[in-house]
Design an enzyme around this catalytic site. Sequence first.
Site, PDB file in Angstrom:
ATOM      1  NE  ARG A   1      10.863  -6.479  -9.868  1.00 39.62           N
ATOM      2  CZ  ARG A   1      11.371  -7.219 -10.840  1.00 39.62           C
ATOM      3  NH1 ARG A   1      10.842  -8.408 -11.088  1.00 39.62           N
ATOM      4  NH2 ARG A   1      12.376  -6.789 -11.563  1.00 39.62           N
TER       5      ARG A   1
ATOM      6  CG  HIS B   1      13.266 -12.117  -7.486  1.00 37.84           C
ATOM      7  ND1 HIS B   1      12.962 -10.840  -7.081  1.00 37.84           N
ATOM      8  CD2 HIS B   1      13.211 -12.089  -8.850  1.00 37.84           C
ATOM      9  CE1 HIS B   1      12.719 -10.076  -8.145  1.00 37.84           C
ATOM     10  NE2 HIS B   1      12.868 -10.822  -9.226  1.00 37.84           N
TER      11      HIS B   1
ATOM     12  CD  GLU C   1      12.048 -10.437  -3.953  1.00 35.49           C
ATOM     13  OE1 GLU C   1      13.107 -10.036  -4.495  1.00 35.49           O
ATOM     14  OE2 GLU C   1      11.091 -10.877  -4.602  1.00 35.49           O
TER      15      GLU C   1
END
Length: 325
Positions: free
Chosen positions: A242, A289, A271
């Site tokens: 993460r 991602h 993000e």
Amino acid sequence: MEKSHDLPQVLLLKPPLDMEVFGQDRFSSDKFRFLKAWESPLPLDQFLQAHAQSVQAILVSGGIPVTADTIRLLPALKMLMTTGAGLNHIDMPECRRRGIAVANAGSVPSEDVADLAVGLLIDVLRKVSASDWYVRRGLWITNGDFTLGSKVGGKRVGIVGLGNIGSLVAKRLEAFGCCISYNSRKQKPSVTYPFYSNVRELAANSDVLIICCGLTDQTHHMINKEVLSALGKEGVIVNIGRGAIIDEQELVRCLVHGEIKGAGLDVFEKEPDVPKELFELDNVVLSPHCANWTGETFNDRQKYVVSNLEAFFSNKPLLSTAVDD
């Protein structure tokens, strides 16, 4: 077979990406039916209150938080299924307090995520994306041969988080002749790799640091200035965990000033916003991602989600229970 309206309800706060890709039919079951919050004109809290006594399970994706306030509005809730591996979007202490079972996708996406971690590392060291850019812009003709890359084999690779994904990354990189060591909450007795209880010491003894752990209060900004400094000017960092595990501002500073050699990043702190300074660096490889975004993982995960929910409503053991480590 029960009529649809008699089936127990699984709350959907928003359609998971898997459902948008495959459609709801692939998630259908004769053991439960979906209750779609986004289709109601009611504000979410009122919608939850209206169905408070009937919702026994929630299916949620990583982009939707399940807060303590949400959980408290659902007294009948007994199970929470998330399509991803991470748990940072779920209030785990409240789930533990209530005795709510939390399940994730288990090891379904692990192979694909591990593949991308290795791919990012190879790309950074061998400058695959940078050399592609060099050729496409005609620079091979005007500027001559490209700059030297760096060998993958023999690198000392420190893995932060030796769970399903971290172990698969280690296995893959062993095949390249890399020397593996790791940091985890606890040393794993069955593992022969050197263990470092301190992530800074791991970085100091590594050429490459690969982040495979989950985001918790303890791991937030765990990769900070001291750790990056210990990794050093020849060090490379790869993150498929993460974004907020790394102090992103400090990482950007180190990359811009040449204080570490390069980075392969699939995740970011805010993000989809990515620090623009990274766009100008040819020693940084960026990915949106999407480490587990393969047709195979999506297909297998859809089956896994349905099977786990069916096990719950059939009073059978869940296929997996998530652990927030």
